[in-house]
Each structure stands twice: as structure tokens, then as C-alpha cells.
Design an enzyme around this catalytic site. Structure first.
Site, PDB file in Angstrom:
ATOM      1  N   SER A  63       0.831  -1.062  -0.130  1.00  0.00           N
ATOM      2  CA  SER A  63      -0.096   0.062   0.186  1.00  0.00           C
ATOM      3  C   SER A  63       1.046   1.141  -0.030  1.00  0.00           C
ATOM      4  CB  SER A  63      -0.810   0.090   1.090  1.00  0.00           C
ATOM      5  OG  SER A  63      -1.487   1.158   1.380  1.00  0.00           O
TER       6      SER A  63
ATOM      7  N   TYR B 105      -1.799   0.257  10.192  1.00  0.00           N
ATOM      8  CA  TYR B 105      -2.011  -0.734   8.967  1.00  0.00           C
ATOM      9  C   TYR B 105      -0.820  -0.349   7.903  1.00  0.00           C
ATOM     10  CZ  TYR B 105      -3.541  -1.357   4.269  1.00  0.00           C
ATOM     11  OH  TYR B 105      -3.441  -1.597   2.880  1.00  0.00           O
TER      12      TYR B 105
ATOM     13  N   LYS C   5       1.995  -3.363   6.674  1.00  0.00           N
ATOM     14  CA  LYS C   5       2.683  -3.557   5.071  1.00  0.00           C
ATOM     15  C   LYS C   5       3.953  -3.673   5.080  1.00  0.00           C
ATOM     16  CE  LYS C   5      -1.381  -4.560   3.512  1.00  0.00           C
ATOM     17  NZ  LYS C   5      -1.640  -5.927   2.647  1.00  0.00           N
TER      18      LYS C   5
END
Ligand code: UDP
Length: 318
Positions: free
Chosen positions: A116, A140, A144
Site C-alpha cells: 500500500s 496498517y 505492510k
């Protein structure tokens, strides 16, 4: 190629399944159906129900002779990851490590990761290329980045070759209209606009109109999901052929504002779509735009459907 899509029943996974099938690859889908839907899985895929947190079901699915695994099984709500980090540590980090180690134990040598743009955090310059510093603003994004780090080690130590695909804002639905499963409880702008258009939401909240952008609203790089899906096929073929890992941005390289999206959705739907300006959402940068030069060069990839008109009309038609 024989490709297993882990999390293949979700929004991006199901479109990726279509793209691999269109390329005449053999496709398996592994999913726990916690957020994905069986109805999203295209015909022709072999379905393995299981969970990346459950070693037995994972090992069973991974041992079916795959050339590549595509990992799309992650929680993705940035706001929620700040409130409930344990949920993200468990699934996104521990679950990914289970999958990575499972791959090496089962002799799978190519791994494609849904990564992302959230790995970059607040942009220091635009457009953002892959050498931009990584400094995630939310947990989040950190999950990643952490998986990318583990993959780099497994490349060095175990010859697991990986493609990390850093998505910007995925949007739209299958360009040939084959996908009908819409996301449940979406939080992203375009699905929220559409829910407001059909009346299942009262109004769109515009998170700030005082940014330093063309019209004061937030600007993002929206990439059509059919273009994203195509990049996964190219990445799998690249790893197969070149045996060399890569990390690339996937974006359209153009910025669209919240207001532009809303205006186009009003035009295409013919609905009023009530909206109201509210305060900024915490952690939202004013503007994010990708450079995807590296994906174009390395994978011969080119966004074809990521113009505003196609993104909005393919969503409205679902
Ligand atoms: N946005 C908004 N209202 C919403 C959802 C999003 O104004 O209900 C804005 C958000 O502030 C950002 C853009 O739309 O400028 C895209 O947000 P989204 O959540 O879709 O993706 P993000 O960029 O956060 O990954």
C-alpha cells in the site's frame, strides 16, 4: 501458471482472479470469508476455505503444487488499525509470516504482496516514487512495511522471490461488468458516494475543504481495479521469468479531488448526492499522487481504465 490467491474472495482478489483466468492461468482461492464473499469468486477457480492463522488448513492448501501465491488477506482500515492494533498484528503480521513460511516449506518460490501507499506516510515530495522514504502514519501502513521487510529476508535466505505492489486508491469494478459483489460497510470515498447516490446513506461527509489543493478538498490517485488486477498477472509472470524481486507503486499518476469525484458521480448517476463539509480526518494528507514509472518500465504495465469517467461509471453500473 498455477496461482493461489490468498484472500481471493475480496474486492481486489476477485478482480485479480478474473485477470489470471483471462490469461489462461490455473487459479485457486484461499479465503476464510470473514470479509470476502463466495459470490465474488469467478467460475473456474478451485476454492479452499481456511484461515492464514490456522496452520493445518493453510498447509493443506499450499501443498497443492502452486507456482505462485498472491497475498491479499489483510485488514485494511487505517483508522481501525490505530484503535485495534492487536487485530492488525495478529492477522496482517503473524498471518503473513505463517503464509511466507508455509510457502517456503511447500516449495513455492514466487510471492506477490498487496502492499500500500500507506507505507510512505505524509509525502515529502510528489509524485511519490519507490525511493520516497517510508514512514507510515498509521499501524496498517506499518504492517505492510513490516511484511515487505520479512520478504526481503526470505528472498536472501530462502530464494523466495517477491513482488510488492504498493497500491494507491483502488476503485471501480470489472470493466466487462462481471463482478456484482459490492463491498460491505465501505469506508472509502467512492463506495460511500455511491451509497449516498442510491439513498442507503443520507449524505456524504467531505473531510475538509481547506487543504492546499485545486478546490480545497483532498486529492488522491485513483487506480481502476481492473488495471490493478492486470499488474498482479504481470508481476507473477515477471517473477517466473526473471527470478528477481521487485517493489513497485501502482497508481494512475494523476490526482483527483473529492469534489471532482462527487461532481462526476452526480453527473453519471443523475442523482443529487447530498453532501456536507466536515472537519479533516486525522492522518489524511492533502495530496497523494504516485509515480508508476517503475511498474511501466519493469512490467510493461499501463493503466488503461483509470480515468475519472470509467472509474465512476463502472462503479455506478454495479
Ligand atoms: N473522504 C471523504 N469522505 C468520506 C471518505 C473519504 O471526504 O466519507 C476523502 C478523504 O479525506 C480522502 C479521500 O476522500 O481525501 C479518499 O479517502 P479514502 O478513505 O477513500 O482513501 P484513503 O486516501 O484514505 O486511502
Amino acid at each position: 501458471m498455477r496461482v493461489l490467491l490468498v484472500g481471493g474472495a475480496g474486492y481486489i482478489g476477485s478482480h485479480t482472479a478474473l485477470a489470471f483466468l483471462d490469461g489462461n492461468h490455473h487459479v485457486g482461492v484461499f479465503d476464510n470469508f470473514s470479509t470476502g464473499d463466495r459470490g465474488n469468486i469467478p467460475e473456474g477457480c478451485r476454492v479452499h476455505e481456511g484461515d492464514i492463522m490456522d496452520g493445518a488448513s493453510l498447509r493443506e492448501a499450499l501443498s497443492q503444487g502452486w507456482d505462485a501465491v498472491v497475498h491479499l488477506a489483510a485488514f485494511k482500515a487505517a483508522g481501525e488499525s490505530m484503535e485495534r492494533p492487536e487485530k492488525y498484528s495478529r492477522n496482517n503480521i503473524t498471518g503473513s509470516l505463517n503464509l511466507i513460511t508455509g510457502c517456503t516449506e511447500c516449495g513455492i518460490t514466487s510471492f506477490i504482496l498487496s502492499s500500500s501507499a500507506a507505507v510512505y506516510g505524509e509525502p515529502r515530495y510528489l509524485p511519490i516514487d519507490e525511493t520516497h522514504p517510508t514512514n507510515p502514519e498509521n499501524y496498517y501502513g506499518y504492517t505492510k512495511l513490516s511484511i515487505e521487510g520479512h520478504l526481503a529476508w526470505y528472498d536472501r535466505l530462502k530464494e523466495l522471490k517477491f513482488a510488492s505492489l504498493r497500491y494507491f486508491n483502488a476503485a471501480g469494478y470489472d470493466i466487462r461488468g462481471r463482478m456484482r459483489g459490492i463491498e460491505r460497510d465501505p469506508a472509502n470515498l467512492i463506495p460511500v458516494v455511491m451509497e449516498t447516490a442510491v439513498g442507503s446513506r443520507e449524505k456524504l461527509l467531505i473531510f475538509g475543504d481547506d487543504y492546499d489543493t485545486k478546490d480545497g478538498t483532498g486529492v488522491r490517485d485513483y487506480i481502476h481495479v481492473t488495471d490493478l488486477a492486470d499488474a498482479h498477472v504481470r508481476a507473477a509472470e515477471y517473477l517466473h521469468e526473471h527470478r528477481s524481486s521487485l517493489t513497485v507503486n501502482l497508481g494512475s499518476e494523476s490526482g483527483l479531488s473529492v469534489q471532482e469525484i462527487l461532481d462526476k458521480a452526480r453527473e453519471i448517476s443523475g442523482r443529487p448526492i447530498p453532501s456536507v463539509i466536515t472537519g479533516r480526518r486525522k492522518g489524511d494528507p492533502a495530496k497523494l499522487v504516485a509515480s508508476s514509472a517503475y511498474a511501466r518500465e519493469l512490467l510493461g504495465w499501463k493503466p488503461e481504465f483509470s480515468d475519472l469517467e470509467t472509474i465512476i461509471s463502472s462503479t455506478w453500473e454495479v
